[in-house]
Design an enzyme around this catalytic site. Structure first.
Site, PDB file in Angstrom:
ATOM      1  N   ASP A  94      62.141  -1.125  26.821  1.00 15.68           N
ATOM      2  CA  ASP A  94      63.355  -0.586  26.202  1.00 15.68           C
ATOM      3  C   ASP A  94      64.499  -1.572  26.428  1.00 15.68           C
ATOM      4  O   ASP A  94      64.328  -2.586  27.095  1.00 15.68           O
ATOM      5  CB  ASP A  94      63.672   0.803  26.754  1.00 15.68           C
ATOM      6  CG  ASP A  94      63.940   0.776  28.247  1.00 15.68           C
ATOM      7  OD1 ASP A  94      64.067  -0.317  28.821  1.00 15.68           O
ATOM      8  OD2 ASP A  94      64.027   1.858  28.851  1.00 15.68           O
ATOM      9  N   ASP A 268      56.932   8.015  23.673  1.00  9.72           N
ATOM     10  CA  ASP A 268      56.882   7.771  25.118  1.00  9.72           C
ATOM     11  C   ASP A 268      57.695   8.839  25.808  1.00  9.72           C
ATOM     12  O   ASP A 268      58.603   9.425  25.209  1.00  9.72           O
ATOM     13  CB  ASP A 268      57.493   6.411  25.465  1.00  9.72           C
ATOM     14  CG  ASP A 268      59.012   6.498  25.507  1.00  9.72           C
ATOM     15  OD1 ASP A 268      59.578   6.524  26.618  1.00  9.72           O
ATOM     16  OD2 ASP A 268      59.643   6.590  24.443  1.00  9.72           O
TER      17      ASP A 268
END
EC number: 2.4.2.29
Length: 379
Positions: A94, A268
């Site tokens: 991320d 996720d």
């Protein structure tokens, strides 16, 4: 040729969900797919070998945490995250944005960057689109995420509009700063809070920048699930058919099914690993809280329909004892089970798409899982 590509296999005639394959420099995986989260270069308590055994195909690393500890420079020295943690499959990192906006109370957003305080020692730090790209290029993940602003839900319309426009400008800066497009794919993140027109605007602006994949961000942050489903359904129509679609932060079984139906490919969430640490388990019959006294002399497996390592070898009574005694092995067993449960659920979703029966599968799963009652025990 981008580093990551999407191959469409088929669309479910009954639901419109899509079955596909995402190809990356470290291997391919079928979608829809759930991605376990390895925040600090480890999926808590699990070895890479165990992740392979439960058929995890791609895992996440966290840019914010790895930047602060041990430092991207150290990971770069060994050739990136794959070598550092001995995982040879795909990795997604991320951008660090979500942590800056969620962990740090003291932050100042400017056009240039976000100024914030270290969440443990209070040191002043800056994270910008360029810095996020530098860190992620050092980490060497297969999929990197653009640095975006995550406005809290709910936020005022004007604030969210300004925020998505800044996110687009930051996305452009990310593309310009990204040094390794040939072996790392950078995905754009669509924001817009709960405002449909802003979701549309954000999607169109980012699609115009031609990223190799797109994520929907800023959902699953406490809003009611029907709002999330509505936003996904609305946003997905502006996302390209020929690129991966990633819904960030979603990991409850019902939401994985609902959002696969709505055309998302990748998911996720820390949910399965986080709840495992306090003894909460996902089973085919719904949520099971292993600390409950009724399991003290229950010698059945966590889930009689599960063939994971935990369920094949250990009883509820034993796992309850371990969790109550704060033994690490108990957390390992519940983590293995929860991740196996979600990865098997995704396999079942993919099979149902193949057979054009995902809506039927949803009905069967919801019935057995106990979601068709008022106030179901859910996550």
């Amino acid at each position: 040729m981008p580093a990551v590509t999407y191959e469409h296999i088929k669309t479910c005639k009954q639901s419109g969900a899509r079955l596909g394959i995402v190809h990356t420099p470290h291997g391919s995986f079928e979608t829809p797919m759930f991605m376990p989260v390895g925040t600090k270069a480890t999926v808590k308590t699990m070895s890479p070998e165990e992740l392979r055994q439960i058929e995890a195909k791609i895992i996440l690393g966290n840019t914010y945490h790895l930047w602060l500890q041990p430092g991207n420079d150290i990971i770069k020295q060994v050739g990136g995250l794959h070598n550092f943690m001995n995982w040879d499959g795909p990795i997604l990192t991320d951008s660090g944005g979500f942590q800056v906006f969620s962990l740090s109370n003291l932050r100042k957003i400017t056009e240039e960057s976000v100024e914030f305080r270290h969440h443990t020692n209070g040191l002043k730090l800056f994270l910008s689109p360029e810095k996020s790209m530098e860190i992620q290029n050092d980490l060497g993940s297969d999929i990197m995420m653009a640095f975006d602003e995550c406005p809290p839900m709910p936020s005022e319309y004007k604030y969210v509009k300004d925020s998505i426009e800044r996110t687009t400008r930051w996305a452009e800066r990310c593309l310009n700063a990204h040094k390794r497009p040939e072996d790392q794919a950078l995905f754009g993140i669509i924001q817009g809070g709960e405002y449909k027109d802003l979701r549309e605007q954000s999607a169109k602006e980012l699609v115009a920048l031609d990223f190799p994949g797109y994520a929907i961000g800023g959902l699953s942050v406490g809003e009611p699930k029907p709002v999330m489903y509505e936003m996904v359904e609305h946003t997905v129509q502006y996302m390209p058919d020929d690129k991966p679609r990633y819904l960030m932060g979603v990991g409850s079984p019902d939401a994985l099914i609902e959002c696969s139906i709505r055309g998302m490919d990748m998911f996720d969430c820390v949910l399965p690993t986080r709840i495992a640490r306090n003894g909460t388990c996902m089973t085919s019959n719904g949520r099971l809280v292993i600390k409950n006294a009724k399991y003290a002399n229950d010698f059945k497996p966590l889930d009689e329909n599960c063939d994971c390592y935990t369920c094949k070898n250990y009883s509820r009574a034993y796992i309850r004892h371990l969790i109550k005694a704060e033994e690490t092995f108990g957390i390992r067993l519940t983590t293995i089970h929860n991740l196996h449960f979600l990865l098997k659920l995704m396999e079942d979703i993919r099979q149902a798409i193949r057979e054009d029966r995902l809506l039927d599968f949803k009905d069967e799963f919801f019935e057995q899982y106990g979601l068709n009652v008022e106030n179901p025990k859910n996550f």
